[in-house]
Design a protein around this motif. Structure first.
Motif, PDB file in Angstrom:
ATOM      1  N   ALA A  51       0.435  -1.015  -0.026  1.00  0.00           N
ATOM      2  CA  ALA A  51       0.352  -0.261  -0.048  1.00  0.00           C
ATOM      3  C   ALA A  51       0.996   0.998   0.111  1.00  0.00           C
ATOM      4  CB  ALA A  51      -1.471  -0.731   1.937  1.00  0.00           C
ATOM      5  N   LYS A  52       2.073   1.242   0.408  1.00  0.00           N
ATOM      6  CA  LYS A  52       3.033   2.611   0.825  1.00  0.00           C
ATOM      7  C   LYS A  52       3.245   2.694  -0.439  1.00  0.00           C
ATOM      8  CE  LYS A  52       6.926   4.195   2.679  1.00  0.00           C
ATOM      9  NZ  LYS A  52       8.523   3.903   3.794  1.00  0.00           N
ATOM     10  N   SER A  53       3.213   1.983  -1.183  1.00  0.00           N
ATOM     11  CA  SER A  53       4.209   1.528  -2.282  1.00  0.00           C
ATOM     12  C   SER A  53       4.263   2.242  -3.586  1.00  0.00           C
ATOM     13  CB  SER A  53       5.144   0.370  -3.168  1.00  0.00           C
ATOM     14  OG  SER A  53       6.309   0.090  -2.486  1.00  0.00           O
ATOM     15  N   ILE A  54       2.384   1.934  -3.862  1.00  0.00           N
ATOM     16  CA  ILE A  54       1.370   2.102  -4.175  1.00  0.00           C
ATOM     17  C   ILE A  54       1.247   3.698  -3.459  1.00  0.00           C
ATOM     18  CG2 ILE A  54      -1.365   1.906  -5.038  1.00  0.00           C
ATOM     19  CD1 ILE A  54      -0.667  -0.785  -4.413  1.00  0.00           C
ATOM     20  N   SER A  55       0.477   4.175  -2.952  1.00  0.00           N
ATOM     21  CA  SER A  55       0.635   5.415  -2.454  1.00  0.00           C
ATOM     22  C   SER A  55       1.333   7.043  -2.882  1.00  0.00           C
ATOM     23  CB  SER A  55       0.098   5.546  -0.811  1.00  0.00           C
ATOM     24  OG  SER A  55       1.176   6.000   0.093  1.00  0.00           O
ATOM     25  N   GLU A  56       2.443   6.109  -2.974  1.00  0.00           N
ATOM     26  CA  GLU A  56       3.648   7.004  -3.369  1.00  0.00           C
ATOM     27  C   GLU A  56       4.075   7.000  -5.123  1.00  0.00           C
ATOM     28  OE1 GLU A  56       7.218   4.579  -1.282  1.00  0.00           O
ATOM     29  OE2 GLU A  56       6.551   5.880   0.963  1.00  0.00           O
ATOM     30  N   GLY A  57       3.431   6.143  -5.621  1.00  0.00           N
ATOM     31  CA  GLY A  57       3.008   6.671  -6.834  1.00  0.00           C
ATOM     32  C   GLY A  57       4.485   5.271  -7.675  1.00  0.00           C
ATOM     33  N   LYS A  58       4.849   4.961  -6.275  1.00  0.00           N
ATOM     34  CA  LYS A  58       5.379   3.955  -7.713  1.00  0.00           C
ATOM     35  C   LYS A  58       4.836   2.338  -8.216  1.00  0.00           C
ATOM     36  CE  LYS A  58       9.140   0.353  -6.522  1.00  0.00           C
ATOM     37  NZ  LYS A  58      10.155  -0.276  -5.568  1.00  0.00           N
ATOM     38  N   TYR A  59       3.904   2.362  -6.954  1.00  0.00           N
ATOM     39  CA  TYR A  59       2.633   1.170  -8.508  1.00  0.00           C
ATOM     40  C   TYR A  59       1.665   2.086  -8.650  1.00  0.00           C
ATOM     41  CZ  TYR A  59       6.531  -2.049  -7.579  1.00  0.00           C
ATOM     42  OH  TYR A  59       7.635  -2.448  -6.892  1.00  0.00           O
ATOM     43  N   ASP A  60       0.545   1.431  -9.307  1.00  0.00           N
ATOM     44  CA  ASP A  60      -0.634   1.669  -9.676  1.00  0.00           C
ATOM     45  C   ASP A  60      -2.207   0.691  -9.173  1.00  0.00           C
ATOM     46  OD1 ASP A  60      -0.742   0.628 -11.672  1.00  0.00           O
ATOM     47  OD2 ASP A  60      -1.547   1.599 -13.366  1.00  0.00           O
ATOM     48  N   GLY A  61      -1.351  -0.461  -9.262  1.00  0.00           N
ATOM     49  CA  GLY A  61      -2.100  -1.579  -8.059  1.00  0.00           C
ATOM     50  C   GLY A  61      -1.932  -2.712  -7.783  1.00  0.00           C
TER      51      GLY A  61
ATOM     52  N   PRO B 171       2.637  -6.580  -7.862  1.00  0.00           N
ATOM     53  CA  PRO B 171       2.134  -4.711  -7.899  1.00  0.00           C
ATOM     54  C   PRO B 171       2.499  -4.140  -9.361  1.00  0.00           C
ATOM     55  CG  PRO B 171       4.366  -5.515  -6.539  1.00  0.00           C
ATOM     56  CD  PRO B 171       3.588  -6.880  -7.016  1.00  0.00           C
ATOM     57  N   THR B 172       1.323  -3.574  -9.683  1.00  0.00           N
ATOM     58  CA  THR B 172       1.412  -3.089 -11.482  1.00  0.00           C
ATOM     59  C   THR B 172       1.687  -1.873 -11.136  1.00  0.00           C
ATOM     60  OG1 THR B 172      -0.537  -2.673 -11.313  1.00  0.00           O
ATOM     61  CG2 THR B 172       0.000  -4.897 -11.923  1.00  0.00           C
ATOM     62  N   THR B 173       2.359  -1.256 -12.889  1.00  0.00           N
ATOM     63  CA  THR B 173       2.755  -0.025 -13.432  1.00  0.00           C
ATOM     64  C   THR B 173       1.936   0.101 -14.386  1.00  0.00           C
ATOM     65  OG1 THR B 173       4.274  -0.988 -14.350  1.00  0.00           O
ATOM     66  CG2 THR B 173       5.143  -0.050 -12.265  1.00  0.00           C
TER      67      THR B 173
ATOM     68  N   ASN C 254       9.090  -8.235  -8.004  1.00  0.00           N
ATOM     69  CA  ASN C 254       8.473  -8.281  -6.853  1.00  0.00           C
ATOM     70  C   ASN C 254       7.187  -8.916  -6.507  1.00  0.00           C
ATOM     71  OD1 ASN C 254       9.569  -5.883  -5.177  1.00  0.00           O
ATOM     72  ND2 ASN C 254       9.527  -5.087  -6.992  1.00  0.00           N
ATOM     73  N   ILE C 255       7.196  -9.820  -7.171  1.00  0.00           N
ATOM     74  CA  ILE C 255       6.239 -10.970  -6.906  1.00  0.00           C
ATOM     75  C   ILE C 255       6.505 -11.341  -5.761  1.00  0.00           C
ATOM     76  CG2 ILE C 255       5.355 -12.992  -7.633  1.00  0.00           C
ATOM     77  CD1 ILE C 255       6.442 -12.723 -10.226  1.00  0.00           C
ATOM     78  N   GLY C 256       5.241 -11.663  -4.702  1.00  0.00           N
ATOM     79  CA  GLY C 256       5.149 -11.871  -3.139  1.00  0.00           C
ATOM     80  C   GLY C 256       3.691 -12.333  -2.835  1.00  0.00           C
ATOM     81  N   ASN C 257       4.194 -13.457  -1.784  1.00  0.00           N
ATOM     82  CA  ASN C 257       3.521 -14.522  -1.169  1.00  0.00           C
ATOM     83  C   ASN C 257       3.677 -14.046   0.011  1.00  0.00           C
ATOM     84  OD1 ASN C 257       3.135 -17.714  -0.624  1.00  0.00           O
ATOM     85  ND2 ASN C 257       1.657 -17.338  -1.827  1.00  0.00           N
ATOM     86  N   ARG C 258       3.774 -15.389   0.701  1.00  0.00           N
ATOM     87  CA  ARG C 258       4.318 -15.588   1.816  1.00  0.00           C
ATOM     88  C   ARG C 258       3.120 -15.605   3.035  1.00  0.00           C
ATOM     89  NH1 ARG C 258       7.528 -17.106  -1.112  1.00  0.00           N
ATOM     90  NH2 ARG C 258       9.929 -15.263  -1.632  1.00  0.00           N
TER      91      ARG C 258
END
Length: 125
Positions: free
Chosen positions: A48-58, A88-90, A108-112
């Motif tokens: 969510a932080k990466s999206i809110s900072e504009g690094k990703y769009d979704g 995450p997507t750009t 940055n493919i996540g699972n865990r």
């Protein structure tokens, strides 16, 4: 699963194989049954932080299946079970009809997540 989850991104080749495995028998095999997947707040907030900072769009969520020995730290009991991959997507240039496309960040493919059955405490549905 250990208390400290491995938060390293999943290799794109492994992720692709996991998605293919799900498409092959993830919806029909009773051995692959997963009721739910729990993700730690730390991982969700990082995305969510990466999206809110504009690094990703979704965020694109893929259905996948754990493969034997493919990801370090995954319990043996998870092998063959269904899971989710968080990607995450750009933004990319639209396809000409006004729609925007979203490109997966394959680094940055996540699972865990923790799967149920196995980690079902608190699961109410």
């Amino acid at each position: 699963m250990s208390k400290k989850l491995n938060m390293e991104p999943i290799d794109p080749k492994v992720a692709k194989a996991m998605v293919v495995a799900y498409a092959k028998d993830g919806m029909t095999s009773s051995e692959s049954y997963t009721k739910a997947v729990w993700f730690p707040a730390e991982q969700i907030l990082e995305i969510a932080k990466s999206i809110s900072e504009g690094k990703y769009d979704g965020l694109r969520i893929y259905f996948a299946q754990y493969l034997e020995g493919a990801i370090e730290g995954v319990p043996k009991s998870y092998e063959g079970r269904n899971t989710l991959l968080l990607v995450p997507t750009t933004p990319t240039v639209g396809n000409g009809n006004g729609d925007d496309d979203h490109k997966d960040d394959l680094y940055n493919i996540g699972n865990r997540g923790q799967g149920c059955p196995d980690q079902c405490n608190g699961a109410a549905l």
